[in-house]
Design a protein around this motif. Structure first.
Motif, PDB file in Angstrom:
ATOM      1  N   SER A   3     -12.197 -15.522  10.313  1.00 40.29           N
ATOM      2  CA  SER A   3     -11.737 -14.130  10.236  1.00 40.29           C
ATOM      3  C   SER A   3     -11.034 -13.843   8.927  1.00 40.29           C
ATOM      4  O   SER A   3     -10.917 -12.688   8.507  1.00 40.29           O
ATOM      5  N   PHE A   4     -10.593 -14.924   8.239  1.00 40.09           N
ATOM      6  CA  PHE A   4      -9.931 -14.730   6.954  1.00 40.09           C
ATOM      7  C   PHE A   4     -10.936 -14.673   5.822  1.00 40.09           C
ATOM      8  O   PHE A   4     -10.787 -13.898   4.868  1.00 40.09           O
ATOM      9  N   THR A   5     -11.992 -15.518   5.929  1.00 38.97           N
ATOM     10  CA  THR A   5     -12.973 -15.599   4.839  1.00 38.97           C
ATOM     11  C   THR A   5     -14.140 -14.640   5.043  1.00 38.97           C
ATOM     12  O   THR A   5     -14.724 -14.144   4.072  1.00 38.97           O
ATOM     13  N   ASP A   6     -14.543 -14.378   6.291  1.00 39.57           N
ATOM     14  CA  ASP A   6     -15.688 -13.486   6.538  1.00 39.57           C
ATOM     15  C   ASP A   6     -15.188 -12.059   6.613  1.00 39.57           C
ATOM     16  O   ASP A   6     -14.911 -11.509   7.690  1.00 39.57           O
ATOM     17  N   VAL A   7     -15.035 -11.451   5.413  1.00 40.86           N
ATOM     18  CA  VAL A   7     -14.433 -10.120   5.353  1.00 40.86           C
ATOM     19  C   VAL A   7     -15.395  -9.031   5.791  1.00 40.86           C
ATOM     20  O   VAL A   7     -14.969  -7.902   6.096  1.00 40.86           O
ATOM     21  N   TRP A   8     -16.669  -9.354   5.862  1.00 36.38           N
ATOM     22  CA  TRP A   8     -17.636  -8.299   6.164  1.00 36.38           C
ATOM     23  C   TRP A   8     -17.672  -7.958   7.653  1.00 36.38           C
ATOM     24  O   TRP A   8     -18.385  -7.025   8.049  1.00 36.38           O
ATOM     25  N   GLN A   9     -16.920  -8.668   8.408  1.00 33.09           N
ATOM     26  CA  GLN A   9     -16.819  -8.263   9.821  1.00 33.09           C
ATOM     27  C   GLN A   9     -15.939  -7.034   9.994  1.00 33.09           C
ATOM     28  O   GLN A   9     -15.871  -6.464  11.077  1.00 33.09           O
ATOM     29  N   LEU A  69       5.061  -5.062 -10.730  1.00 34.16           N
ATOM     30  CA  LEU A  69       3.680  -5.481 -11.013  1.00 34.16           C
ATOM     31  C   LEU A  69       2.912  -5.760  -9.726  1.00 34.16           C
ATOM     32  O   LEU A  69       1.730  -5.373  -9.580  1.00 34.16           O
ATOM     33  N   LEU A  70       3.548  -6.434  -8.751  1.00 31.82           N
ATOM     34  CA  LEU A  70       2.886  -6.708  -7.467  1.00 31.82           C
ATOM     35  C   LEU A  70       2.606  -5.424  -6.698  1.00 31.82           C
ATOM     36  O   LEU A  70       1.550  -5.291  -6.025  1.00 31.82           O
ATOM     37  N   CYS A  71       3.536  -4.462  -6.781  1.00 25.57           N
ATOM     38  CA  CYS A  71       3.280  -3.165  -6.134  1.00 25.57           C
ATOM     39  C   CYS A  71       2.046  -2.501  -6.738  1.00 25.57           C
ATOM     40  O   CYS A  71       1.205  -1.915  -6.035  1.00 25.57           O
ATOM     41  N   GLY A  72       1.965  -2.576  -8.070  1.00 24.46           N
ATOM     42  CA  GLY A  72       0.790  -1.996  -8.723  1.00 24.46           C
ATOM     43  C   GLY A  72      -0.485  -2.710  -8.335  1.00 24.46           C
ATOM     44  O   GLY A  72      -1.544  -2.080  -8.164  1.00 24.46           O
ATOM     45  N   LEU A  73      -0.434  -4.045  -8.140  1.00 26.22           N
ATOM     46  CA  LEU A  73      -1.614  -4.806  -7.746  1.00 26.22           C
ATOM     47  C   LEU A  73      -2.081  -4.420  -6.347  1.00 26.22           C
ATOM     48  O   LEU A  73      -3.311  -4.358  -6.078  1.00 26.22           O
ATOM     49  N   THR A  74      -1.157  -4.117  -5.452  1.00 27.25           N
ATOM     50  CA  THR A  74      -1.546  -3.682  -4.102  1.00 27.25           C
ATOM     51  C   THR A  74      -2.316  -2.371  -4.157  1.00 27.25           C
ATOM     52  O   THR A  74      -3.275  -2.149  -3.390  1.00 27.25           O
ATOM     53  N   HIS A  75      -1.913  -1.477  -5.082  1.00 27.58           N
ATOM     54  CA  HIS A  75      -2.643  -0.196  -5.218  1.00 27.58           C
ATOM     55  C   HIS A  75      -4.024  -0.422  -5.821  1.00 27.58           C
ATOM     56  O   HIS A  75      -4.989   0.274  -5.461  1.00 27.58           O
ATOM     57  N   LEU A  76      -4.137  -1.402  -6.734  1.00 31.05           N
ATOM     58  CA  LEU A  76      -5.461  -1.700  -7.276  1.00 31.05           C
ATOM     59  C   LEU A  76      -6.383  -2.238  -6.185  1.00 31.05           C
ATOM     60  O   LEU A  76      -7.569  -1.857  -6.094  1.00 31.05           O
ATOM     61  N   LEU A  77      -5.877  -3.128  -5.326  1.00 31.50           N
ATOM     62  CA  LEU A  77      -6.678  -3.681  -4.233  1.00 31.50           C
ATOM     63  C   LEU A  77      -7.021  -2.602  -3.195  1.00 31.50           C
ATOM     64  O   LEU A  77      -8.051  -2.697  -2.503  1.00 31.50           O
ATOM     65  N   SER A  78      -6.156  -1.575  -3.104  1.00 30.30           N
ATOM     66  CA  SER A  78      -6.471  -0.469  -2.176  1.00 30.30           C
ATOM     67  C   SER A  78      -7.732   0.261  -2.625  1.00 30.30           C
ATOM     68  O   SER A  78      -8.502   0.764  -1.791  1.00 30.30           O
ATOM     69  N   ILE A  79      -7.944   0.306  -3.929  1.00 29.97           N
ATOM     70  CA  ILE A  79      -9.179   0.938  -4.437  1.00 29.97           C
ATOM     71  C   ILE A  79     -10.387   0.097  -4.053  1.00 29.97           C
ATOM     72  O   ILE A  79     -11.433   0.619  -3.618  1.00 29.97           O
ATOM     73  N   VAL A  80     -10.220  -1.241  -4.183  1.00 26.21           N
ATOM     74  CA  VAL A  80     -11.337  -2.147  -3.860  1.00 26.21           C
ATOM     75  C   VAL A  80     -11.702  -2.041  -2.380  1.00 26.21           C
ATOM     76  O   VAL A  80     -12.898  -2.041  -2.001  1.00 26.21           O
ATOM     77  N   THR A  81     -10.702  -1.902  -1.511  1.00 21.32           N
ATOM     78  CA  THR A  81     -10.979  -1.866  -0.060  1.00 21.32           C
ATOM     79  C   THR A  81     -11.695  -0.605   0.379  1.00 21.32           C
ATOM     80  O   THR A  81     -12.137  -0.517   1.525  1.00 21.32           O
ATOM     81  N   ILE A  86     -11.657  -6.367   1.881  1.00 18.30           N
ATOM     82  CA  ILE A  86     -10.955  -7.644   1.606  1.00 18.30           C
ATOM     83  C   ILE A  86      -9.511  -7.559   2.111  1.00 18.30           C
ATOM     84  O   ILE A  86      -8.541  -7.878   1.402  1.00 18.30           O
ATOM     85  N   TYR A  87      -9.367  -7.157   3.338  1.00 17.04           N
ATOM     86  CA  TYR A  87      -8.029  -6.930   3.879  1.00 17.04           C
ATOM     87  C   TYR A  87      -7.161  -8.197   3.948  1.00 17.04           C
ATOM     88  O   TYR A  87      -5.932  -8.128   3.727  1.00 17.04           O
ATOM     89  N   PRO A  88      -7.752  -9.382   4.251  1.00 15.76           N
ATOM     90  CA  PRO A  88      -6.899 -10.570   4.264  1.00 15.76           C
ATOM     91  C   PRO A  88      -6.233 -10.829   2.903  1.00 15.76           C
ATOM     92  O   PRO A  88      -5.050 -11.204   2.833  1.00 15.76           O
ATOM     93  N   TYR A  89      -7.002 -10.628   1.830  1.00 17.07           N
ATOM     94  CA  TYR A  89      -6.425 -10.873   0.486  1.00 17.07           C
ATOM     95  C   TYR A  89      -5.375  -9.819   0.116  1.00 17.07           C
ATOM     96  O   TYR A  89      -4.364 -10.110  -0.524  1.00 17.07           O
ATOM     97  N   VAL A  90      -5.658  -8.581   0.541  1.00 14.99           N
ATOM     98  CA  VAL A  90      -4.669  -7.529   0.308  1.00 14.99           C
ATOM     99  C   VAL A  90      -3.378  -7.857   1.063  1.00 14.99           C
ATOM    100  O   VAL A  90      -2.261  -7.652   0.562  1.00 14.99           O
ATOM    101  N   GLY A  91      -3.514  -8.437   2.268  1.00 15.08           N
ATOM    102  CA  GLY A  91      -2.324  -8.813   3.038  1.00 15.08           C
ATOM    103  C   GLY A  91      -1.497  -9.877   2.345  1.00 15.08           C
ATOM    104  O   GLY A  91      -0.252  -9.830   2.363  1.00 15.08           O
ATOM    105  N   LEU A  92      -2.216 -10.863   1.713  1.00 13.60           N
ATOM    106  CA  LEU A  92      -1.478 -11.901   0.984  1.00 13.60           C
ATOM    107  C   LEU A  92      -0.690 -11.315  -0.191  1.00 13.60           C
ATOM    108  O   LEU A  92       0.465 -11.685  -0.439  1.00 13.60           O
TER     109      LEU A  92
END
Length: 386
Positions: A3-9, A69-81, A86-92
């Motif tokens: 469930s962590f690696t298979d993000v396409w579920q 910087l980490l706050c900004g990275l979370t917003h960048l990953l929000s665009i990717v999602t 890739i919600y598990p990686y965004v959670g990390l």
């Protein structure tokens, strides 16, 4: 772990937005702007921190930069999602952001008293103004001290030069005094065949020189003497024996040491003869002594006058001594030493002795007096003597 690696579920976030283009653009554009801003702020903070090594609590600045910087990275990953779930990686990343945020908050609260204690810009300006004023005051004090030291150095140099001249003059005066004593001894010996009488006369004349010198040395400085004190020393025996018969009519007058010696010799000779032929014989005579300085500038003259009332017998005693060394001392030697003239006359039962000389050869030199005072003051102030 699947469930962590298979993000396409999971489904992309764009599906929640119904893949509306305008909504996707709004969502992604806002996150991208936030990411770029949050990336720029840490870069600015770290640049300042690298160039200013004196910033206190630099670790707090690093924590803020990491947190932002980490706050900004979370917003960048929000665009990717929006397209990739890739919600598990965004959670990390959010977990890391939370940990850094918590550490920053704890550190900030612990530093609140220290940060509050930092002076405000207004306080810093006021402190800087006070420091500038103190620096200006110190510079002014330093300039004053330098000027004072320069003045004292100049005074000391001038005093040393004058003292050097006066030391040579003291040697010269000592030689003159010895010459006077030698001359007095020879001339006194010529007029006396009796040893005791010779010794008494010579001792009296030498004592008059010694008294004149000591009177000058006891004055306010060692370069002048009060004429009143000089003549009182010579008239002391008469003043004690006949206080009502001797009158000193003139007041204080500062005279030079050489003049004090010569005038002392003259007054001593007059007083000795008064004791020998005058007051001590009849007890009815009278003596008056006066002096004055007249004229102006270079033409000033010093005049000393002795007036003594004599009886017939006393006049005969004076006349018998008219050709002796005492008469030569009064009318020739003393005035010659002072560059002046002297007369001794007898008229109508009154003896008058008048000594006249240039004031410049009698009066004390003001420069000598000032040099003596200045030298004394410099020694007192710099070496603690009194």
């Amino acid at each position: 772990m699947d469930s962590f690696t298979d993000v396409w579920q999971y489904m992309p976030h764009g599906m929640c937005l119904l893949w509306q283009p305008w909504l996707l653009l709004l969502w992604a554009g806002s996150d991208m702007l936030i990411f770029l801003s949050y990336s720029a702020i840490p870069i600015a903070l770290l640049t300042v921190l690298r160039q200013r090594k004196d910033i206190p609590h630099a670790g707090l600045v690093v924590l803020f930069a990491s947190f932002i910087l980490l706050c900004g990275l979370t917003h960048l990953l929000s665009i990717v999602t929006l397209w990739y779930p890739i919600y598990p990686y965004v959670g990390l990343v959010k977990l890391a952001t939370g940990v850094v945020s918590a550490i920053t908050a704890i550190t900030l609260f612990r530093l609140i008293p220290t940060l509050i204690a930092f002076p405000s810009p207004a306080e810093l300006r006021e402190t800087n103004d006070k420091l500038r004023d103190e620096i200006a005051a110190h510079e002014k004090t330093l300039a004053t001290l330098e000027a004072t030291v320069a003045n004292r150095t100049a005074e000391l140099r001038e005093a040393n030069a004058k003292l050097s001249v006066q030391a040579r003059e003291a040697v010269h005066r000592s030689a003159n005094l010895l010459s006077v004593v030698s001359s007095l001894t020879k001339q006194t010996a010529r007029g006396h065949s009796n040893t005791d009488e010779f010794i008494d006369t010579l001792t009296g004349r030498i004592r008059s020189l010694a008294l004149a010198t000591s009177t000058v040395m006891r004055g306010t400085d060692q370069y002048s003497g009060d004429l009143v004190a000089v003549v009182r020393e010579q008239l002391e025996p008469l003043l004690m024996a006949h206080p009502d018969a001797v009158e000193i009519k003139s007041g204080s007058l500062e005279i030079a040491p050489d003049a004090a010696q010569q005038i002392s010799l003259a007054v001593h000779e007059l007083a000795t003869n008064a004791q020998k032929y005058g007051l001590s014989q009849s007890g009815e005579g009278a003596i008056s002594l006066s002096w004055e300085v007249s004229g102006r500038d270079a033409d000033q003259r010093f005049v000393l006058q002795w007036e003594e009332t004599l009886s017939e017998a006393e006049r005969e005693g004076w006349e018998s001594d008219a050709g002796g060394f005492g008469t030569k001392l009064l009318t020739r030697i003393v005035p010659q030493m002072l560059g002046g003239t002297a007369t001794r006359t007898m008229y109508d039962g009154k003896l008058t002795y008048r000594l006249e000389a240039p004031a410049s050869s009698v009066l004390a030199d003001p420069e000598d007096r000032e040099a003596g005072k200045m030298a004394t003051r410099l020694v007192d102030e710099n070496f603690g003597l009194s």
